[in-house]
Every structure is written in C-alpha cells, then in structure tokens.
Design an enzyme around this catalytic site. Structure first.
Site: not given
Ligand code: DGL
Length: 275
Positions: A10-11, A73, A158, A192, A194
């Site tokens: 993942d990023s 991702c 984040e 996504c 997140h």
C-alpha cells in the site's frame, strides 16, 4: 520447493485495513506488508509516478521471495495494476502473480444493488482512472456508476482528525454531492483503504437504506478462493502465520499510527527503494 510470504503493498497505512480482513480468512499464511509512507499519499499523483512507485514496490517484494503480491491500495491498483500485469510481469517474473483490490468488488457489486445505481467514494486518482466504473460496466453493463472524489478524507484519517467537526463537514459535503447527482443510489462502495475508519460518520450522512460496502472482507474472500483455484501458487506461499511489516518511512512513525488501521500493535522495519 521455495516458499515466500504473500506480499501486501500500500502507499502507506491503508492496506493494513485490508490485511486485517485477509488475515481472518487466511490466518495460517505468511504475510509481508510494505507501506510506502515516505511517498504517501498516492491519491493525487500522476499515472506515471504511481506506476513507477508501484512497480518498484512489487519488485522489492519479489526480491524478498513473494510469489504473490496484493496491491492493497485502490489508487495504485487503479492506475498501475493492468500495466504491471500485462507489460512487466511477463518480462520480469512470469511465474509470479500480482492482484489488485478492485476486481473482487467490481465482479460482485452488481448483485448487491436492487436499484442498479451504485456510488463510488474514492481518491481523486482512483476516480480519474475511471477503473471502478469501467470494471463494473464490464461485469454488469446495466448498472449506473456515479463517482465522487474525496481528497480530504485520507488526510483527515492520517492526522487523526476523524472525530472532529471538520471531519463531519467534509464527509457530509461529499456524501451530499454524490447523492444529489444520483438519488437512486442504493449501494455505496468505500473505494479507498482509509474510508472504513470513517464508516460511522459516512453512515450518519447517507440517506437511510443505502448499503455501505467495505472492500476488506470481499478481498479476503476472493483471495481465499483464488488460492483454492490456483494450487500451484498456493503451494509456493509460505505458511506458519508469520507477519513482517516494512515501511519506507521511519519505523517509529509508522508504528505509532499503524495500530489505528490494523487494530494491533506493529513493530515495523525500515526499507529504502534503490534508485
Ligand atoms: N491507499 C490509498 C487508496 O486506497 C489511499 C491513500 C493514498 O492516497 O495514498 O486509494
């Protein structure tokens, strides 16, 4: 026969929400997670950059023995997976496999919607790639797909701001835009990694009766099925329940926030991409 862990890329942190679900289905397998936190987020980056970074990560995971890599991702899978599968793999590692996390969702999602109107919430990069819409249309030509890019949502998570009022503002704004564009939507995909962490608030602002689909459990089920259907790949995947975590950032930085996504404590190691 040589064995290797299943690579999960993942990023940054987001793929941990996917790994967490995969683990419940495949607890015995060994996994090696790589988060490119030094270069995250990928969401607003160009196709060329996302492709270059993702290919570097895949090669790094191959060098560590992974026979199978999951690009966990959405942005990287949407922008780079096809090129890697079609152009790079046959050249660099024809016996290895790279899978993404869009396909498991797109090939099933049509069965979840009664109105046949589906909403996708994702990063700007995933929306710009149009990958979700194209893939869903391929499996379900009669489905209408409406997409909404939510560029503020990853930073909200984040920066640990998801509990605040600012989060409510940005979540409501994008939900309202999505549902105004197509009031017939009855199914919304969190496209996504997140967004599962924002699910409670997303549910609060969505009109009642709309199903929220989180991709982790679907990816987990699909991967377990893939390994059953491909015993030659499954036989090369190490078993013993080992977990290793690498980050291109400082390990202490990664470990601090990683628990939020993974639900358990993580002790990661640092890596560097050789250029
Ligand atoms: N992991 C990314 C995704 O699922 C979100 C974070 C980023 O933009 O890099 O699209």
């Amino acid at each position: 026969m040589e064995h290797g862990p299943i690579g999960v890329f993942d990023s940054g942190f987001g793929g941990l929400t996917v790994l967490k679900e995969i683990e419940t289905a495949l607890a015995d397998n060994d996994f090696l997670y790589l988060g490119d936190n030094a270069r995250t987020p990928y969401g607003n980056r160009s196709f060329e950059i996302v492709y270059t970074y993702t290919l570097e990560a895949v090669k790094w995971l191959f060098d560590r023995g992974c026979r199978l890599v999951i690009i966990a991702c959405n942005t990287a899978a949407a922008k780079a997976l096809r090129t890697i599968q079609q152009k790079d793999l046959p050249r660099i590692a024809p016996a290895r496999r790279v899978l993404g996390i869009l396909r498991p969702v797109t090939e099933r999602i049509g069965h979840r919607s009664k109105s046949k109107h589906i909403g996708i919430l994702a990063t700007a990069g995933t929306v710009a790639s149009n990958s979700y819409a194209m893939e869903i249309k391929r499996f379900f030509p009669d489905i209408t797909v409406v997409q909404e890019a939510c560029p503020m949502w990853v930073p909200l998570v984040e920066n640990n701001e998801r509990g605040g009022e600012g989060a409510d503002y940005f979540i409501k704004q994008h939900i309202d835009r999505l549902t105004a564009r197509d009031p017939r939507i009855d199914t919304v995909v969190l496209g996504c990694t997140h967004y599962p962490l924002l699910q409670e608030k997303i549910a609060r602002y969505l009109p009642p009766g709309i199903e929220i689909v989180s991709q982790g459990p679907i990816v987990a089920e699909s991967l377990a099925d893939y390994l059953k259907r491909h015993p030659e790949i499954a036989a090369r995947c190490g078993r013993g329940g080992r977990r290793e975590f690498y980050t291109s950032e400082k390990a202490v930085v990664f470990d601090k926030l990683a628990t939020l996504f993974y639900g358990k404590e993580i002790h990661s190691r640092e890596m560097e991409f050789s250029r």
